[in-house]
Design a protein around this motif. Structure first.
Motif, PDB file in Angstrom:
ATOM      1  N   ILE A  62       0.911  -1.321  -0.089  1.00 20.35           N
ATOM      2  CA  ILE A  62       0.131   0.173  -0.033  1.00 20.35           C
ATOM      3  C   ILE A  62       0.872   1.337   0.010  1.00 20.35           C
ATOM      4  CG2 ILE A  62      -1.822   1.373   1.453  1.00 20.35           C
ATOM      5  CD1 ILE A  62      -2.842  -1.401   2.327  1.00 20.35           C
ATOM      6  N   ALA A  63       1.985   1.193   0.750  1.00 24.90           N
ATOM      7  CA  ALA A  63       2.703   2.417   0.900  1.00 24.90           C
ATOM      8  C   ALA A  63       3.459   2.446  -0.568  1.00 24.90           C
ATOM      9  CB  ALA A  63       3.937   2.020   1.848  1.00 24.90           C
ATOM     10  N   SER A  64       3.878   1.498  -1.294  1.00 24.27           N
ATOM     11  CA  SER A  64       4.341   1.687  -2.840  1.00 24.27           C
ATOM     12  C   SER A  64       3.658   2.296  -3.603  1.00 24.27           C
ATOM     13  CB  SER A  64       4.697  -0.013  -2.914  1.00 24.27           C
ATOM     14  OG  SER A  64       5.267   0.233  -4.287  1.00 24.27           O
ATOM     15  N   LEU A  65       2.294   1.825  -3.631  1.00 26.02           N
ATOM     16  CA  LEU A  65       1.399   2.328  -4.262  1.00 26.02           C
ATOM     17  C   LEU A  65       0.905   3.701  -4.133  1.00 26.02           C
ATOM     18  CD1 LEU A  65      -0.885   1.790  -6.748  1.00 26.02           C
ATOM     19  CD2 LEU A  65      -2.271   1.032  -5.081  1.00 26.02           C
ATOM     20  N   SER A  66       1.030   4.142  -2.797  1.00 22.33           N
ATOM     21  CA  SER A  66       0.819   5.447  -2.526  1.00 22.33           C
ATOM     22  C   SER A  66       2.020   6.528  -2.776  1.00 22.33           C
ATOM     23  CB  SER A  66       0.490   5.566  -0.794  1.00 22.33           C
ATOM     24  OG  SER A  66      -0.551   4.729  -0.505  1.00 22.33           O
ATOM     25  N   LEU A  67       3.039   5.867  -2.743  1.00 21.07           N
ATOM     26  CA  LEU A  67       4.393   6.929  -3.085  1.00 21.07           C
ATOM     27  C   LEU A  67       4.073   7.374  -4.758  1.00 21.07           C
ATOM     28  CD1 LEU A  67       7.310   5.117  -1.775  1.00 21.07           C
ATOM     29  CD2 LEU A  67       6.182   7.109  -0.975  1.00 21.07           C
ATOM     30  N   ILE A  68       3.503   6.358  -5.509  1.00 20.36           N
ATOM     31  CA  ILE A  68       3.208   6.719  -6.864  1.00 20.36           C
ATOM     32  C   ILE A  68       2.136   7.479  -6.948  1.00 20.36           C
ATOM     33  CG2 ILE A  68       2.440   5.698  -9.150  1.00 20.36           C
ATOM     34  CD1 ILE A  68       4.385   3.381  -8.457  1.00 20.36           C
ATOM     35  N   CYS A  69       0.875   7.269  -6.599  1.00 19.40           N
ATOM     36  CA  CYS A  69      -0.286   8.164  -6.773  1.00 19.40           C
ATOM     37  C   CYS A  69      -0.373   9.150  -6.016  1.00 19.40           C
ATOM     38  CB  CYS A  69      -1.299   7.237  -5.886  1.00 19.40           C
ATOM     39  SG  CYS A  69      -1.970   5.638  -6.684  1.00 19.40           S
ATOM     40  N   ILE A  70       0.356   9.624  -5.039  1.00 21.79           N
ATOM     41  CA  ILE A  70       0.384  10.790  -4.406  1.00 21.79           C
ATOM     42  C   ILE A  70       1.456  11.776  -5.218  1.00 21.79           C
ATOM     43  CG2 ILE A  70       1.345  12.085  -2.498  1.00 21.79           C
ATOM     44  CD1 ILE A  70       0.498  10.001  -0.666  1.00 21.79           C
ATOM     45  N   ALA A  71       2.599  11.209  -5.601  1.00 20.49           N
ATOM     46  CA  ALA A  71       3.349  11.960  -6.472  1.00 20.49           C
ATOM     47  C   ALA A  71       2.707  12.181  -7.913  1.00 20.49           C
ATOM     48  CB  ALA A  71       4.783  11.270  -6.712  1.00 20.49           C
ATOM     49  N   LEU A  72       1.996  11.385  -8.493  1.00 20.70           N
ATOM     50  CA  LEU A  72       1.628  11.626  -9.882  1.00 20.70           C
ATOM     51  C   LEU A  72       0.495  12.515  -9.459  1.00 20.70           C
ATOM     52  CD1 LEU A  72       1.828   8.272 -11.456  1.00 20.70           C
ATOM     53  CD2 LEU A  72       3.175  10.159 -11.857  1.00 20.70           C
ATOM     54  N   ALA A  73      -0.400  12.507  -8.699  1.00 21.36           N
ATOM     55  CA  ALA A  73      -1.572  13.441  -8.249  1.00 21.36           C
ATOM     56  C   ALA A  73      -1.056  14.619  -8.043  1.00 21.36           C
ATOM     57  CB  ALA A  73      -2.284  13.117  -6.990  1.00 21.36           C
ATOM     58  N   PHE A  74       0.053  14.965  -7.554  1.00 19.79           N
ATOM     59  CA  PHE A  74       0.796  16.307  -7.208  1.00 19.79           C
ATOM     60  C   PHE A  74       1.118  16.887  -8.485  1.00 19.79           C
ATOM     61  CE2 PHE A  74       4.458  19.021  -6.184  1.00 19.79           C
ATOM     62  CZ  PHE A  74       3.989  19.673  -5.385  1.00 19.79           C
ATOM     63  N   GLN A  75       1.875  15.783  -9.389  1.00 23.79           N
ATOM     64  CA  GLN A  75       2.159  16.286 -10.834  1.00 23.79           C
ATOM     65  C   GLN A  75       1.007  16.720 -11.543  1.00 23.79           C
ATOM     66  OE1 GLN A  75       3.391  13.236 -13.599  1.00 23.79           O
ATOM     67  NE2 GLN A  75       5.230  14.367 -14.372  1.00 23.79           N
ATOM     68  N   TYR A  76      -0.065  15.984 -11.614  1.00 26.36           N
ATOM     69  CA  TYR A  76      -1.214  16.350 -12.264  1.00 26.36           C
ATOM     70  C   TYR A  76      -1.924  17.736 -11.785  1.00 26.36           C
ATOM     71  CZ  TYR A  76      -6.059  16.241 -14.315  1.00 26.36           C
ATOM     72  OH  TYR A  76      -7.254  16.546 -14.869  1.00 26.36           O
ATOM     73  N   CYS A  77      -1.747  17.795 -10.567  1.00 26.71           N
ATOM     74  CA  CYS A  77      -2.128  19.279 -10.165  1.00 26.71           C
ATOM     75  C   CYS A  77      -1.338  20.583 -10.684  1.00 26.71           C
ATOM     76  CB  CYS A  77      -2.182  19.287  -8.612  1.00 26.71           C
ATOM     77  SG  CYS A  77      -3.481  18.356  -7.788  1.00 26.71           S
ATOM     78  N   LEU A  78      -0.215  20.354 -10.508  1.00 29.87           N
ATOM     79  CA  LEU A  78       0.768  21.155 -11.269  1.00 29.87           C
ATOM     80  C   LEU A  78       0.627  21.406 -12.628  1.00 29.87           C
ATOM     81  CD1 LEU A  78       4.128  20.449  -9.460  1.00 29.87           C
ATOM     82  CD2 LEU A  78       2.505  22.315  -8.770  1.00 29.87           C
ATOM     83  N   LEU A  79       0.243  20.394 -13.428  1.00 29.22           N
ATOM     84  CA  LEU A  79       0.089  20.578 -15.026  1.00 29.22           C
ATOM     85  C   LEU A  79      -1.286  21.151 -15.056  1.00 29.22           C
ATOM     86  CD1 LEU A  79       1.141  16.927 -16.100  1.00 29.22           C
ATOM     87  CD2 LEU A  79       2.384  18.970 -16.524  1.00 29.22           C
ATOM     88  N   ALA A  80      -2.388  20.753 -14.126  1.00 25.17           N
ATOM     89  CA  ALA A  80      -3.623  21.588 -14.296  1.00 25.17           C
ATOM     90  C   ALA A  80      -3.349  23.065 -14.217  1.00 25.17           C
ATOM     91  CB  ALA A  80      -4.530  20.869 -13.307  1.00 25.17           C
ATOM     92  N   LEU A  81      -2.357  23.472 -13.402  1.00 29.77           N
ATOM     93  CA  LEU A  81      -2.146  25.029 -13.165  1.00 29.77           C
ATOM     94  C   LEU A  81      -1.337  25.381 -14.266  1.00 29.77           C
ATOM     95  CD1 LEU A  81      -1.472  24.892  -9.465  1.00 29.77           C
ATOM     96  CD2 LEU A  81      -3.358  25.652 -10.283  1.00 29.77           C
ATOM     97  N   GLY A  82      -1.223  24.651 -15.191  1.00 27.04           N
ATOM     98  CA  GLY A  82      -0.524  25.182 -16.456  1.00 27.04           C
ATOM     99  C   GLY A  82       1.378  25.157 -16.233  1.00 27.04           C
ATOM    100  N   LEU A  83       1.719  24.554 -15.334  1.00 26.91           N
ATOM    101  CA  LEU A  83       2.866  24.443 -15.018  1.00 26.91           C
ATOM    102  C   LEU A  83       3.692  23.513 -15.918  1.00 26.91           C
ATOM    103  CD1 LEU A  83       3.308  25.125 -11.148  1.00 26.91           C
ATOM    104  CD2 LEU A  83       3.596  26.801 -12.794  1.00 26.91           C
ATOM    105  N   ASP A  84       5.022  23.702 -16.546  1.00 27.09           N
ATOM    106  CA  ASP A  84       5.591  22.781 -17.478  1.00 27.09           C
ATOM    107  C   ASP A  84       6.665  22.061 -16.595  1.00 27.09           C
ATOM    108  OD1 ASP A  84       6.899  21.318 -19.377  1.00 27.09           O
ATOM    109  OD2 ASP A  84       7.771  23.144 -20.241  1.00 27.09           O
ATOM    110  N   LEU A  85       6.505  20.715 -16.402  1.00 30.87           N
ATOM    111  CA  LEU A  85       7.316  20.030 -15.450  1.00 30.87           C
ATOM    112  C   LEU A  85       8.437  19.244 -16.173  1.00 30.87           C
ATOM    113  CD1 LEU A  85       4.525  18.006 -13.106  1.00 30.87           C
ATOM    114  CD2 LEU A  85       5.805  20.209 -12.928  1.00 30.87           C
TER     115      LEU A  85
END
Length: 337
Positions: free
Chosen positions: A207-230
């Motif tokens: 669960i921790a392994s999956l959470s590391l991926i999901c939280i990081a990707l969700a954070f990345q998606y939020c930044l992309l939604a704000l128009g930031l170029d990652l």
């Protein structure tokens, strides 16, 4: 901020001039940068500490490396720090003449620069590991002063060398190195104090392994939604690196994420397959031979070629290789010790 960056580049220029005068100092600093690579904590420090000192301490080192590198990834996505080797050309700060600095084979990392991952992960792991090593040395020599000298002394020298080397090779500005050291020290102190994840089973680690991926990707998606170029840092790395072959996908933030998640998953699977930690047996020669065998096995695992295209397959292989890493270490350890 431009003045801070300019001062950092001047520091790097001075270090490079001193290294040329000092003969082999240049090679020593490049080697120090290699020693500070977060992958060293996974592939060298974790197995050596587990075999030669304590399985419990070895697991603590790996958990600390996973958590600290993952947090460093999130910080970098949030802070968007520049790196000296591309800022020199991109900023326009040097109107007439570029500073006399050079790049190295370890310079062209592709992620944002703040804070330094090398410094943050190394400092966190040191803070978790060294106090236990100090107690171990104290039992041998019965002198607290000698125990601290022979443990904290080399640790602090290593941290200084890693920090200086990151400025020297133009991978980081001095303030990014300091931020990495301070953040890593605070995190290592917290992880050692709280003893996080002790007693977890395979389900919790999965669960921790999956959470590391999901939280990081969700954070990345939020930044992309704000128009930031990652992906800005990757483009700058490819454009301004002195040699294209010095740009490696293994240095991308997503590679770090797959390494952390894979190692977390592998640690849970290894504990499930080989049982709970137990006191070690055998003499020092057997432990040393076991450590050498594990390091050779991990070197072979790391040397496996990973296709860089398609990217999804590349990151999947990174995940699988690092899932196998704790299983290889604990499998060989339980077979011999």
């Amino acid at each position: 901020m431009e003045a801070v960056y300019g001062h950092g580049v001047r520091c790097a220029a001075v270090l490079q001039k001193l290294a040329k005068v000092g003969g082999g100092l240049e090679h020593g600093l490049v080697f120090a940068s290699h020693l500070g690579d977060p992958r060293v904590s996974f592939q060298v420090v974790f197995p050596v500490v587990l075999v030669l000192f304590s399985p419990t301490l070895g697991h603590a080192v790996l958990r600390c490396a996973i958590i600290s590198e993952w947090l460093n990834l999130v910080f970098k996505w949030f802070l968007f720090g520049e790196r000296p080797y591309w800022w020199i050309f991109e900023s326009g700060f040097y109107s007439y003449k570029d500073p006399e600095v050079q790049q190295f084979s370890v310079t062209c990392e592709t992620g944002p620069g703040s804070p330094s991952g090398h410094c943050m992960v190394t400092a966190a792991v040191m803070w978790v590991m060294v106090p236990s090593l100090e107690n171990y040395v104290y039992k041998l020599c019965r002198s607290r002063w000698m125990a601290r000298t022979f443990t904290w002394g080399p640790a602090l020298l290593l941290l200084m060398a890693v920090g200086i080397s990151r400025v020297f090779i133009l991978a980081h500005f001095p303030h990014q190195v300091i931020a990495g050291l301070v953040t890593g020290t605070c995190l290592g102190w917290l992880l050692r104090r709280e003893k996080l994840t002790q007693g977890w089973g395979v389900r919790a680690y999965s669960i921790a392994s999956l959470s590391l991926i999901c939280i990081a990707l969700a954070f990345q998606y939020c930044l992309l939604a704000l128009g930031l170029d990652l992906h800005w840092s990757m483009r700058l790395a490819q454009h301004w690196c002195a040699r294209k072959e010095w740009v490696h996908l293994i240095t991308t933030p997503l590679s770090s994420l797959m390494r952390d998640s894979g190692a977390c998953c592998g640690l849970g699977l290894a504990q499930h397959m080989f049982g709970a930690l137990r006191p070690t047996r055998g003499g020092p020669l057997l432990h040393a031979a076991c450590a050498v065998l594990i390091l050779l096995a991990l070197h072979l695992l790391d040397s496996l070629k990973i296709p860089s295209d398609p990217l999804l397959l590349f990151y999947a292989f990174i995940f699988l290789k690092n899932t196998a890493l704790p299983m290889v270490v604990m499998g060989i350890f339980h077979f011999f010790i």
